[in-house]
Write an enzyme that holds these catalytic residues in place. Structure first.
Site, PDB file in Angstrom:
ATOM      1  N   THR A  23       0.821  -1.209   0.000  1.00  0.00           N
ATOM      2  CA  THR A  23       0.000   0.000   0.000  1.00  0.00           C
ATOM      3  C   THR A  23       0.860   1.265   0.000  1.00  0.00           C
ATOM      4  OG1 THR A  23      -1.810  -1.188   1.076  1.00  0.00           O
ATOM      5  CG2 THR A  23      -1.857   1.228   1.207  1.00  0.00           C
ATOM      6  N   GLU A  38       1.157   9.558  -5.676  1.00  0.00           N
ATOM      7  CA  GLU A  38       1.696  10.899  -5.428  1.00  0.00           C
ATOM      8  C   GLU A  38       2.591  11.351  -6.574  1.00  0.00           C
ATOM      9  OE1 GLU A  38       2.370  12.752  -1.712  1.00  0.00           O
ATOM     10  OE2 GLU A  38       2.385  10.806  -0.706  1.00  0.00           O
ATOM     11  N   HIS A  94      -7.032   0.496  -0.878  1.00  0.00           N
ATOM     12  CA  HIS A  94      -6.246  -0.475  -1.650  1.00  0.00           C
ATOM     13  C   HIS A  94      -7.076  -1.751  -1.649  1.00  0.00           C
ATOM     14  CE1 HIS A  94      -1.970  -2.319  -2.360  1.00  0.00           C
ATOM     15  NE2 HIS A  94      -2.824  -2.635  -3.308  1.00  0.00           N
TER      16      HIS A  94
END
Length: 128
Positions: free
Chosen positions: A33, A41, A67
């Site tokens: 994750t 990002e 996730h």
């Protein structure tokens, strides 16, 4: 200049280095994750970088990400982002992540536009 609906993408192939077992977020050899978040990002930051004034950058400040599916080592993954809101220096992205089979995650990511030099100076001042 930044405009709504700017899209970003970033991709990688899952290796041992980005698994939960290696990064410490779990014990299994699957796409971690934290690694998915880093990919998201990157896609968001890269998508708006060319639209910023010189000396400015963005920093991630908030994530609300699910996730939802595991990805094994060796499989390709990609993150897709879209700039959904501009509120002064605050940027909000809708985000999705995929592996070769389908969607593995989605959510919202927030970044702020900052002056890189001032941001680093303030951060480094913490050292005393």
């Amino acid at each position: 200049m930044l405009e709504l609906h700017i899209k970003g993408t970033a991709a990688l192939t899952v290796t041992d280095e980005v698994t939960a077992a290696t990064v410490g977020s779990g014990m299994l050899p699957v796409f971690a994750t934290p690694s998915m978040i880093a990919l998201i990002e990157k896609a968001a930051a890269d998508s708006v970088a060319s639209g910023l004034e010189p000396g400015m950058t963005t920093v991630g400040t908030k994530l609300d990400i699910a996730h939802t599916a595991a990805t094994p080592v060796g499989m390709a993954v990609r993150a897709e982002t879209e700039l959904a809101e501009i509120d002064g220096r605050r940027l909000v992205f809708t985000v999705r992540a995929f592996d070769e089979v389908g969607e593995i995650g989605s959510g919202i990511h927030e970044r702020f536009i900052v002056n890189a030099e001032k941001f680093l100076a303030k951060t480094n001042a913490k050292k005393g």
